[in-house]
Design an enzyme around this catalytic site. Structure first.
Site, short mmCIF file in Angstrom:
data_model
loop_
_atom_site.label_atom_id
_atom_site.label_comp_id
_atom_site.label_asym_id
_atom_site.label_seq_id
_atom_site.Cartn_x
_atom_site.Cartn_y
_atom_site.Cartn_z
N TYR A 40 -9.51 5.45 -6.71
CA TYR A 40 -9.40 4.94 -5.35
C TYR A 40 -7.92 4.65 -5.07
CZ TYR A 40 -9.38 1.50 -1.56
OH TYR A 40 -9.12 0.82 -0.40
N GLU B 98 -6.65 5.58 3.41
CA GLU B 98 -7.53 5.28 2.29
C GLU B 98 -8.08 6.58 1.72
OE1 GLU B 98 -10.64 1.77 1.62
OE2 GLU B 98 -11.46 3.34 2.89
#
Lengths: 379, 294
Positions: A101, A189
């Protein structure tokens, strides 16, 4: 402004952030042609600005052409939590060895960009943050210095990424920061950021929020706005330069100044009503803007009464009254209005309204009384 | 006393020759503010109703001794103008401009943070008013009189609403500070609360916050440790849906962060009373003032 996944990936690609190859498609034929071009297996992904696409059946792997056609038919036009799928993104399937991530957030509190990296990707990052906060490496960057190689190394080592990919993960973060700064993003993101079985690193998803105030410097990004996905009333208001947010109640609201309008919504809710919208007519609104605002508010069929709450500073109450009178002349509204005018030229404004004697327009002296009255009238 | 602006203020206005700039500059001067100069590149040597215009802030400071700047230029020029004012040695920059790109604000904030002698208020704010002394910005001064309540707010019109409710109950103000509705305000609630705490004239502080960010939560912490004067708070945006920008660029609930309920809770947990409506804020203030008087 939020981008669709594929728009985000195209933005990433402009800054050399590695992404899988793919094409957007708005029809089944286009989707199948794109799949043929990319080769099988490929993934067909619904392009909507809402999470949980996979669970809703909006992301499917096609191993051959008939499957690509079936999936494209099923996904195009599908409704995902209130969002209709107008477009799909067809991309090469990836062979995933690890899911990480990465994100860069415009951290308002620290007044610096915050870069985050974790090896626990592919799931809800807020859950990870709650369960195991140490699993997310975080670093604030001085925007005047920029993101340095040592920042990238620190994050990669601290997050514990596999030793052989420390360098490419770091390079991806550096390019992601370049994109964040150059495109003036509020959020980038990547979840998941994948390592393939060939040990390649790439962004398998892209969530991008851009700063609306900077779009004048980025016409190519401004052009990405998908007007068909926009609420019709919100689009109508935006085209007229009004700040409008649609809500699900029946009390239409107009005020001047964002804080006062937010406060008006709250006071209406406390009086037992349900606001139908937020509408800030802005400072110094002229009569014409008020007339247009009334049109926008009444274009929402749920509205059964309207509240004007004005405290004039730069805004002049007589201009507001003129706008309302003109709106009545042009549109002849069939719902009651409650008007509270205070501040600059309030006496003149109230006198104009009294003189015009509009049908079904009620004036109140205070914000609280006006809120109570409109809730009563809205039913 | 009062804070930030007063009888010592010597104001220079960037964008003085624009329509809005001229209008509000003259309003400020009519109120009694010492407006000493203006800046519009290329219009140096002209004047606006007797106020000399310069090409640069450096010239304006050298020639007129300006110590306060008001920024009225369009968003794309505003960051540059703020940086120029700081470079010229201005101590207080009040930025009215709405719509400055967030990354510009970030750059400006981090640069100004390195200079302890400068303070930025705003952008996207109505300015600062010390009733009876000076008005720098667009606050309609007629509604306010001199007194002992300090007001700090993220919203202009909400400030007028609350100020008016206070005035109806007989309260005047030491200073009213609009810190602005943008994501990166130059001065935070905490900064202004500290100034009010140290100001002799201020006996009671009203702060009006709204959804988005965590400035109210940080203010709650600060109040608990540093502010002995009573503080009454208001938060706007309880009915705002998540993910929507409510007019102000900074007024957005992101996921579960920045909600009005969380802010109210943080303030109340630190002993700050929060009014549910602007009217209730004034009622609480009146109640506290009454008990102070006894």
């Amino acid at each position: 402004m939020d981008l669709l996944e594929y728009q985000g990936k195209q933005l990433f690609a402009r800054h050399a952030v590695p992404v899988p190859s793919g094409s957007p498609a708005t029809t089944v034929e286009e989707a199948v042609a794109a799949a043929d071009e990319i080769g099988y297996p490929c993934v067909i992904k619904a392009q909507v600005q809402i999470g949980g696409r996979g669970k809703a059946g909006g992301i499917k792997v096609a191993k051959d052409r008939p499957e690509a056609e079936d999936h494209a038919k099923a996904i195009l036009g599908m409704d995902i939590r209130g969002h209709t799928v107008h477009e799909v993104w067809v991309e090469a399937a990836s062979d995933i060895a690890a899911e990480y991530y990465a994100s860069i957030v415009f951290d308002r509190s620290a007044k610096r960009p915050l870069v985050m990296l974790s090896t626990q990707g592919g799931m809800d990052i807020e859950e990870v943050a709650e369960r195991d906060p140490a699993a997310i490496a975080r670093l604030h960057v001085d925007p005047l210095l920029g993101f340095q190689d040592f920042h990238a190394r620190r994050l990669a080592f601290e997050a514990g990424v596999d030793a052989d990919v420390v360098r490419p993960v770091g390079a991806l973060l550096t390019r992601l920061y370049d994109a964040f700064a150059a495109e003036e993003a509020m959020l980038l993101e990547v979840n998941p950021l994948i390592v393939t079985s060939e040990r390649e690193v790439m962004a398998l998803d892209a969530k991008v929020t851009l700063d609306d105030s900077s779009l004048f410097r980025h016409p190519e990004n401004a052009a990405l706005r998908k007007t068909e996905a926009e609420d019709p009333q919100e689009r109508m208001a935006r085209e007229r330069g009004l700040t409008y947010v649609k809500l699900d109640g029946n009390v239409g609201i107009l005020g001047n100044g964002a804080g006062l309008v937010m406060s008006t919504l709250d006071v209406v809710a406390q009086a037992g009503g349900r606001p139908a919208n937020f509408l800030d007519a802005g400072g110094g609104s002229k009569a014409e803007a008020i007339t247009q605002a009334v049109e926008v508010i009444l274009s929402n069929e749920n509205v059964s009464a309207v509240l004007f709450n004005i405290f004039g500073g730069i805004t002049r109450c007589d201009e507001v009254a003129r706008g309302l009178i003109e709106a009545f002349r042009q549109i002849e509204p069939d719902v009651p209005f409650v008007v509270r005018l205070d501040g600059t030229n309030d006496k003149e404004g109230r006198a104009l309204l009294a003189e015009a004697d509009l049908p079904n327009v009620h004036t109140e002296a205070t914000m609280l009384d006006a809120a109570r009255r409109v809730v009563e009238l809205a039913g | 006393m009062s804070i930030l602006v007063g009888t010592d203020t010597r104001l220079c206005v960037s964008g003085i020759t624009g329509r809005e700039g001229t209008f509000h500059t003259l309003n400020n001067r009519n109120y009694g503010t010492k407006v000493v100069s203006g800046v519009t590149p290329g219009k140096g040597g002209q004047d606006v109703e007797g106020i000399p215009v310069f090409n640069t802030f450096h010239d304006a400071v050298a020639e007129t001794g300006a110590n306060t700047a008001m920024i009225f230029v369009p968003p794309r020029f505003a960051a540059d103008s703020i940086l120029e004012a700081e470079d010229a040695g201005i101590a207080l920059v009040v930025a009215i401009t709405e719509g400055i790109p967030a990354h510009d604000e970030l750059r400006v904030y981090n640069h100004l943070a390195r200079n302890p002698d400068v303070r930025l208020v705003g952008p996207n704010c109505p300015g600062i008013l010390s009733p009876g002394k000076a008005n720098v910005g667009i606050i309609p001064a007629a509604f306010f009189s001199e007194g002992n309540v300090g007001v700090v707010s993220r919203s202009g019109t909400l400030t007028y609403q609350i100020g008016n409710e206070l005035a109806q109950r007989g309260f005047g103000n030491s200073t009213i500070v609009g810190i602005g509705g943008d994501p990166v305000p130059g001065s935070s609630f905490t900064d202004i609360l500290a100034l009010f705490q140290d100001d002799d004239e201020t006996e009671l502080i009203v702060m009006a916050g709204e959804i988005g960010g965590s400035a109210e939560e940080e203010a709650a912490e600060f109040i608990a440790g540093n502010v002995t004067k009573p503080v009454v708070a208001y938060i706007a945006g309880f009915t705002a849906p998540p993910g929507k920008t409510m007019g102000h660029a900074g007024a957005i609930v992101s996921g579960s962060a920045g909600t009005a309920a969380a802010k109210q809770e943080a303030l109340e947990a630190r002993g700050v009373r929060v009014g549910r409506t602007p009217t209730e804020v004034a009622e609480i203030a009146a109640e506290i003032a009454g008990s102070l008087a006894r």
